[in-house]
Write a protein that holds these residues in place. Structure first.
Motif, PDB file in Angstrom:
ATOM      1  N   LEU A  47     133.239  32.542  51.431  1.00  0.00           N
ATOM      2  CA  LEU A  47     132.772  33.465  50.404  1.00  0.00           C
ATOM      3  C   LEU A  47     133.948  34.287  49.886  1.00  0.00           C
ATOM      4  O   LEU A  47     134.948  34.467  50.587  1.00  0.00           O
ATOM      5  CB  LEU A  47     131.704  34.403  50.987  1.00  0.00           C
ATOM      6  N   GLU A  48     133.824  34.788  48.670  1.00  0.00           N
ATOM      7  CA  GLU A  48     134.880  35.668  48.161  1.00  0.00           C
ATOM      8  C   GLU A  48     135.072  36.851  49.089  1.00  0.00           C
ATOM      9  O   GLU A  48     136.191  37.324  49.282  1.00  0.00           O
ATOM     10  CB  GLU A  48     134.535  36.145  46.757  1.00  0.00           C
ATOM     11  N   LYS A  49     133.945  37.346  49.626  1.00  0.00           N
ATOM     12  CA  LYS A  49     134.019  38.377  50.660  1.00  0.00           C
ATOM     13  C   LYS A  49     133.469  37.740  51.927  1.00  0.00           C
ATOM     14  O   LYS A  49     132.259  37.808  52.201  1.00  0.00           O
ATOM     15  CB  LYS A  49     133.204  39.609  50.259  1.00  0.00           C
ATOM     16  N   PRO A  50     134.333  37.090  52.689  1.00  0.00           N
ATOM     17  CA  PRO A  50     133.851  36.289  53.814  1.00  0.00           C
ATOM     18  C   PRO A  50     133.101  37.141  54.839  1.00  0.00           C
ATOM     19  O   PRO A  50     133.481  38.279  55.137  1.00  0.00           O
ATOM     20  CB  PRO A  50     135.128  35.723  54.421  1.00  0.00           C
ATOM     21  N   SER A  69     134.650  31.170  47.009  1.00  0.00           N
ATOM     22  CA  SER A  69     136.002  31.143  46.444  1.00  0.00           C
ATOM     23  C   SER A  69     136.141  29.937  45.513  1.00  0.00           C
ATOM     24  O   SER A  69     135.396  28.954  45.612  1.00  0.00           O
ATOM     25  CB  SER A  69     137.040  31.048  47.560  1.00  0.00           C
ATOM     26  N   ALA A  70     137.105  30.017  44.613  1.00  0.00           N
ATOM     27  CA  ALA A  70     137.289  28.957  43.618  1.00  0.00           C
ATOM     28  C   ALA A  70     137.601  27.625  44.286  1.00  0.00           C
ATOM     29  O   ALA A  70     137.086  26.582  43.883  1.00  0.00           O
ATOM     30  CB  ALA A  70     138.410  29.357  42.661  1.00  0.00           C
ATOM     31  N   VAL A  71     138.459  27.640  45.308  1.00  0.00           N
ATOM     32  CA  VAL A  71     138.815  26.391  45.985  1.00  0.00           C
ATOM     33  C   VAL A  71     137.572  25.751  46.598  1.00  0.00           C
ATOM     34  O   VAL A  71     137.345  24.546  46.476  1.00  0.00           O
ATOM     35  CB  VAL A  71     139.877  26.650  47.074  1.00  0.00           C
ATOM     36  N   MET A 105     135.224  23.960  44.226  1.00  0.00           N
ATOM     37  CA  MET A 105     135.660  22.646  43.749  1.00  0.00           C
ATOM     38  C   MET A 105     135.165  21.531  44.668  1.00  0.00           C
ATOM     39  O   MET A 105     135.171  20.365  44.290  1.00  0.00           O
ATOM     40  CB  MET A 105     137.194  22.591  43.732  1.00  0.00           C
ATOM     41  N   HIS A 114     139.182  41.600  41.713  1.00  0.00           N
ATOM     42  CA  HIS A 114     137.783  41.731  42.095  1.00  0.00           C
ATOM     43  C   HIS A 114     137.535  41.305  43.530  1.00  0.00           C
ATOM     44  O   HIS A 114     136.430  40.979  43.913  1.00  0.00           O
ATOM     45  CB  HIS A 114     136.900  40.933  41.151  1.00  0.00           C
ATOM     46  N   GLY A 115     138.565  41.346  44.333  1.00  0.00           N
ATOM     47  CA  GLY A 115     138.347  41.142  45.760  1.00  0.00           C
ATOM     48  C   GLY A 115     138.117  39.713  46.161  1.00  0.00           C
ATOM     49  O   GLY A 115     137.376  39.446  47.093  1.00  0.00           O
ATOM     50  N   ALA A 116     138.739  38.787  45.459  1.00  0.00           N
ATOM     51  CA  ALA A 116     138.524  37.387  45.801  1.00  0.00           C
ATOM     52  C   ALA A 116     139.341  36.990  47.017  1.00  0.00           C
ATOM     53  O   ALA A 116     140.275  37.668  47.410  1.00  0.00           O
ATOM     54  CB  ALA A 116     138.922  36.513  44.623  1.00  0.00           C
ATOM     55  N   VAL A 117     138.979  35.856  47.586  1.00  0.00           N
ATOM     56  CA  VAL A 117     139.722  35.327  48.729  1.00  0.00           C
ATOM     57  C   VAL A 117     141.051  34.789  48.243  1.00  0.00           C
ATOM     58  O   VAL A 117     141.132  34.164  47.206  1.00  0.00           O
ATOM     59  CB  VAL A 117     138.905  34.191  49.367  1.00  0.00           C
ATOM     60  N   GLN A 133     144.316  32.412  47.887  1.00  0.00           N
ATOM     61  CA  GLN A 133     144.023  31.042  47.569  1.00  0.00           C
ATOM     62  C   GLN A 133     145.089  30.003  47.817  1.00  0.00           C
ATOM     63  O   GLN A 133     145.102  28.993  47.131  1.00  0.00           O
ATOM     64  CB  GLN A 133     143.630  30.959  46.098  1.00  0.00           C
ATOM     65  N   ASP A 138     143.001  33.697  42.725  1.00  0.00           N
ATOM     66  CA  ASP A 138     141.622  33.374  42.351  1.00  0.00           C
ATOM     67  C   ASP A 138     141.167  34.453  41.375  1.00  0.00           C
ATOM     68  O   ASP A 138     141.042  35.614  41.747  1.00  0.00           O
ATOM     69  CB  ASP A 138     140.764  33.377  43.618  1.00  0.00           C
ATOM     70  N   LEU A 187     141.456  29.363  39.016  1.00  0.00           N
ATOM     71  CA  LEU A 187     142.478  29.406  40.052  1.00  0.00           C
ATOM     72  C   LEU A 187     143.831  29.247  39.364  1.00  0.00           C
ATOM     73  O   LEU A 187     144.197  28.150  38.934  1.00  0.00           O
ATOM     74  CB  LEU A 187     142.234  28.288  41.059  1.00  0.00           C
TER      75      LEU A 187
END
Lengths: 180, 683
Positions: A44-47, A170-172, A175, B34-37, B39, B300, B305
């Motif tokens: 998650l973006e905020k895991p 997350s974006a990765v 995908m 915005h606090g993304a993971v 990458q 990200d 990306l």
């Protein structure tokens, strides 16, 4: 002329694929499914990390749903460590969804149409994502995420349901999964 | 006019690519708030989740290896360890469809699906996406790669052209060596190796973290050995030294820039002295010195990306005996800047857009005083369309505009002036692949791709040697080689055997092949021998493989490659007349087989490789031409036995080509048995 051919072809193709996907769609959680679901939460973006309260939503009037909920609680035990999280089970009768505070829902099979509407509404109202092995519930938007361990590991995400329940990957990771 | 438009395009692309990295980085950081993971890809957890290797080497985006629209092999760290390899080329010996020519102890030429030769050019090799292929000679100086085996998470091998992603020279295949990421992985290891041919080798790798915000990896290695002592064919023998050395150091750091972005910096230095067989099939002794620095920002963002890369490679090659009694000394510098965005549109469309500029230069040698180079501006895109949950179609296309140039002194009586290098080349390359998961066990892939191989800088004019009777020079007039590949693949899981069966059928057409000799230019001072385009070639073949595990402790594999090559060279250039022949030197059949067992403290593995009879090229006594020499069919056997006497220590004995004292594998020296022992301590 092209669209006359292409559109029916795509529709037929998609229908065939959905039939293939739906085969064995209603399945109980297995230990491998839980591993997949728990590990996915790490992307998650905020895991999520540490203890995560996982509500097991079931229909008390349906013996099959009750049995599945009990089996899932046994699988999770006092708390199942997967990746960076420890999934701590909480049994949640569907009627008590609005009064329950958990980080995510596991949806058992055997829900009626009214029950699933309640789950979907509670998920949105409480911004709490729902996870299932019943892929038809993902396509219907009841659950944000569906997981499947066999025959191949697959993760399905309903984008609308995910967005309304704050399940943002997350974006990765996005995908590598199937979004609907 | 054509030239000026090329320079204009190069300037525009340069401005896009060079100045804005600062702007791009700023945009990346601003939009990543915005606090993304962060990458850079954390391979370990993704592999654990999906139960298979992860790669970015096919489309540029992260993918499961079973879903890529390409024929791909991934050699994992376990595969490398259990192969008994002591260097990267040894780790490729067991891969189906890989051709090897072992010319010396530290010179093994590698190609995919035939077309192997000294200084093999068709395979583009990268480390973490950074080119380590040397454009001076279009070769990979394997001994000078700044990587130790313990650094490597996996080696990704893509078969067939991949120019739409990687640009020029990714025609036969691509190897991307992926190292451990120090932000996510802990690797601490020391290895010492000793063996036949006076081999003494050592390496050390360590990672460490600074809080949760940064991770660093440092590795170093050294090697000393003697080349084979088997007789050198007389016409190849230049009586050069036979003692090889290698030293390498590599630094890698990954730093978090907030929650949404990361900065990665890699720097390396290597030096390798090597006995080798040249393009002209004679022995020479070369010193490769390489330096590189690479910076990468990944984030990200709401825009997708985003990734900005920039790197500089310097590869110096100093060779004796050189030409006409003069050593050859090339200093090549490559500067690359890339900006890339990968983003999704809706649920079914994944897109990648990339801009790139590269500048590549080298000095002339042995006649000095000038520099030959080119700038390449590139734009590429990829669209992966999930037509249905089980069907995806991926299309990638790339446009490259290359502007060639030369500056500096013109040698006396030279048949060119600098303006002859003012030339622009435009190339469009593509990859298309349809992947259809048929049911739960089968995957079908249909692919077509087009790649372009650039003439190397030596052939484009960096090599200038003036002799009393004839002179030699590169020329600006060569055209790129174009490779077009058509392929159908089928993968099937066999649960009953816990195995995977893979089949591939391919047809590959290669046009405008160029070679280092074959052209002649008359000038007032005499004749110049030059490179030239010599014709076309095509090949068709199949690959079959089956690998699996059984009874918990066993693993096994079988592979077969059949390939038939047909050259269509100019009449004067046929049958090795210009030091090149693929039709007779590519073996039709290759067979790989392996079996391994591991339990508790033991690992035991055996590997067999069969190559059908073929021909090698060997220079005629007057050195003006080559002739065929038969290479009989052979079976080579490798093995490794490893034991862990205590927890962190591994003792291993490995052997390569152990079934014979010596064995003919190429037209050069016979390959002797090589045996070595190693001690590895993980801490």
């Amino acid at each position: 002329m092209t669209s006359l051919f292409v559109r029916p072809f795509r529709a037929s193709l998609a229908a065939c694929c959905l039939v293939l996907l739906c085969a064995n769609a209603r399945a109980q959680f297995t230990p491998n499914d839980l591993q997949i679901a728990g590990r996915a939460l790490g992307f998650l973006e905020k895991p999520l990390s540490g203890d995560v309260k996982a509500g097991i939503v079931y229909a008390p009037d349906d013996p099959r749903s009750v049995a599945e909920a009990d089996a899932l609680k046994i699988l999770l035990g006092e708390g199942l460590r997967v990746g960076s999280v420890r999934l701590v089970p909480v049994l949640v009768p569907v009627a008590e969804l609005s009064r329950t505070d958990v980080a995510l829902f596991f949806l058992t099979t055997g829900m009626t149409g009214a029950d699933t509407k309640s789950v979907a509404a509670a998920a949105v109202a409480k911004h709490t994502p729902c996870i299932t092995t019943d892929l038809s519930q993902v396509r219907a938007g009841v659950c944000a995420m569906g997981v499947r361990a066999q025959p191949k590991i697959e993760i399905f995400v309903n984008r609308a349901a995910a967005a309304s329940t704050n399940l943002v990957f997350s974006a990765v990771f996005r995908m590598m999964i199937t979004e609907t | 006019m054509k030239n000026s438009s090329g320079q204009w395009a190069s300037r525009v692309l340069f401005n896009l690519a060079v100045r804005p990295p600062r702007l791009a980085v700023a945009l990346v950081l601003m939009s990543a708030s915005h606090g993304a993971v962060a990458q850079t890809i954390n391979y370990g957890p993704l592999e654990q989740l999906f139960g298979e290797p992860i790669t970015t080497s096919v489309t540029g985006s992260a993918q499961r290896s079973s879903e890529v629209p390409a024929n791909m092999e991934i050699i994992t760290a376990e595969d490398i360890r259990r192969s008994g390899a002591r260097d990267v080329t040894s780790a490729l010996r067991n891969v189906v469809g890989v051709d090897l020519m072992q010319f010396g102890k530290d010179q093994t030429e590698v190609s995919v699906r035939g077309y192997d030769q000294p200084f093999a050019a068709n395979l583009l090799v990268l480390i973490n996406g950074r080119q380590v292929y040397a454009d001076t000679y279009s070769l990979t100086p394997w001994s000078a790669l700044p990587v130790e085996l313990a650094d490597i998470r996996q080696i990704e091998l893509v078969k067939g052209p991949s120019s739409a992603l990687f640009g020029f020279n990714a025609v036969g295949g691509v190897i991307n060596i992926v190292t451990y990421n120090p932000l996510y992985d802990d690797v601490n290891s020391v290895t010492a190796i000793g063996g036949t041919q006076d081999l003494a080798q050592g390496s050390a790798v360590t990672t460490f973290k600074v809080g949760d915000e940064a991770g660093f990896r440092v590795s170093a290695g050294g090697r000393s050995d003697q080349n084979f002592s088997t007789p050198i064919p007389p016409t190849m023998d230049e009586r050069v030294p036979s003692h090889d050395n290698r030293g390498s150091i590599d630094l890698d750091g990954v730093i978090r820039l907030g929650d949404a972005a990361q900065f990665r910096i890699e720097a390396s230095h290597t030096k390798a002295d090597q006995f080798e067989v040249s393009l002209g099939f004679v022995d020479q002794y070369s010193r490769y010195t390489t330096d590189s620095v690479k910076g990468q920002v990944t984030a990200d963002t709401h825009l997708g990306l985003l990734q900005a890369n920039a790197y500089v490679n310097e590869i110096d090659v100093n060779t004796v005996p050189g030409a006409f009694g003069e050593g050859v000394d090339f200093g090549n510098r490559v500067t690359v800047v890339q900006l890339q965005d990968i983003f999704k549109i809706g649920a079914a469309n994944l897109l990648r857009a990339t801009l790139e500029y590269r500048r590549d230069t080298v000095n002339t040698s042995p006649v000095t005083g000038a520099e030959v180079g080119y700038g390449v501006g590139s734009a590429s895109g990829m669209w992966e369309w999930k037509i249905a949950p089980t069907i995806s179609l991926t299309n990638a296309v790339r446009f490259d505009r290359l502007a060639l140039d030369r500056s500096g002194a013109i040698p006396p009586a030279y048949p060119f002036d600098n303006a002859d290098w003012d030339r622009v080349l435009d190339e469009t390359t593509f990859n298309s692949g349809l992947v259809w998961k048929v049911g739960s066990l089968d995957t079908l892939r249909l692919m077509v791709s087009r790649g372009a191989l650039l003439p190397n800088l030596v052939e484009l004019g960096a090599f200038v040697a003036q002799g009393p009777i004839a002179s030699i020079t590169g020329v600006p007039t060569l055209n790129p080689t174009i490779v077009t590949n058509y392929e159908a693949d089928w993968d099937r899981s066999i649960p009953a055997l816990n195995a995977l069966f893979r089949a591939a059928a391919f047809y590959e057409k290669t046009t405008s092949i160029f070679d280092v000799v074959g052209g002649l230019i008359e000038s007032p001072s005499g004749v110049y021998i030059t490179p030239t385009n010599i014709g076309d070639s095509h090949s068709e073949g199949i690959e079959l493989s089956l690998k699996g595990t059984f009874a918990e402790y066993w693993r096994w594999g079988l592979g077969y490659r059949f390939e038939a090559v047909k050259d269509q060279f100019n009449p004067a250039d046929q049958n090795g007349g210009v030091f090149v022949d693929y039709q007779h030197t590519t073996p039709q059949s290759l067979v790989n087989a392996n079996i391994g067992w591991s339990r508790a403290k033991w690992e035991i593995d055996g590997y067999l490789r069969y190559q059908s009879a073929t021909q090698g090229l060997i220079p005629l006594p007057d050195m003006t031409n080559t002739d065929f020499t038969p290479i009989p069919a052979y079976v080579s056997v490798d093995a490794r036995v490893a034991y862990k006497p205590i927890g962190r220590v591994t003792l291993a004995v490995s052997g390569q080509d152990i079934s014979h004292a010596t064995q003919r594998q190429t037209s050069a020296q016979e390959v002797p048995r090589q045996v070595f022992g190693s001690v590895t301590v993980d801490f």
